[in-house]
Write an enzyme that holds these catalytic residues in place. Structure first.
Site: not given
Ligand code: DX5
Ligand code: ZN
Length: 216
Positions: A33, A35, A66, A68, A37, A8, A137, A171
């Protein structure tokens, strides 16, 4: 199942995205990956399609995006155009699930749906035949560096028992120990942010994750 490690980028150095991507590529990452948001669906804001498009120019590893965000359907075109290979959105979002899956597929990407910790895994069952992947998740979405929720393991087992061939991604809080439990439960795609980027040697970290997931 084909085991894949998806670092990620949320945990990477945003001032040096190109070298961080190259680091993952050289270290044998199977996916990247990303993220996204929006500050509404989750209480944090990260990157959007223009940043992903720029990253795509300097990285040959498939992009695992991903979302969100509250209204994923509105932005599927943008993320497909930016170079997403897999697009995951949340079943808890405001967009219609069937419509969003169909749109992702129409744009030439692999479709994936994610469930937050409080959502029952059975909710994705009706859509599974159209999905390449389901993302379970293992923390509340929004931030990296949180602790793995082991009470998510039964969800993985249920999904794997019902759908032997689907990719199951986990994740949140995945490290060299928690990856073993997830792999044993039936997950085969593993997101790792802190475990890769906060380690002294990301290449070794990815190798250990692969080994502990049973890949080598
Ligand atoms: C959280 C994200 C994850 C995050 C995971 O909402 O979806 O992808 O980056 O980070 P770690 O591996 O540090 O828990
Ligand atoms: Zn993620």
């Amino acid at each position: 199942m084909n085991i894949k490690i998806s670092p990620s980028m949320l945990a990477s150095d945003f001032a040096n995205l190109e070298s961080e991507l190259k680091k993952c590529e050289g270290a044998g990452a199977d996916l990247i990956h990303l993220d996204v948001m929006d500050g509404c669906f989750v209480p944090n804001i990260t990157i959007g399609a223009p940043v992903i498009k720029a990253m795509k120019r300097v990285c040959g590893v498939p992009f695992d995006v991903h979302l969100m965000i509250e209204e994923p359907l509105k932005y599927i075109d943008d993320f497909a155009d930016a170079g997403a290979d897999i697009i995951t959105f949340h079943i808890e979002s405001k967009s219609d699930t069937y419509e969003t899956i169909n749109k992702i597929i129409k744009c030439g990407c692999k479709a994936s749906v994610s469930v937050k910790p409080k959502t029952d895994i059975e909710e994705v069952f009706p859509f599974a035949d159209k999905l390449s992947m389901v993302l379970i998740m293992t923390v509340e979405p929004g931030f990296g560096g949180q602790s793995f929720m082991c009470d998510m393991l039964p969800k993985i087992e249920k999904l794997r028992a019902k759908f032997p061939d689907i990719d199951i991604e986990v994740d949140g809080g995945i490290n060299s120990e928690t990856i073993k439990e997830c792999a044993a439960a039936g997950a085969n795609v593993f997101v790792a942010g802190s475990a890769v980027f906060k380690s002294e040697n990301p290449a070794n970290a990815i190798e250990t994750l692969k080994k502990n997931a049973g890949m080598i």
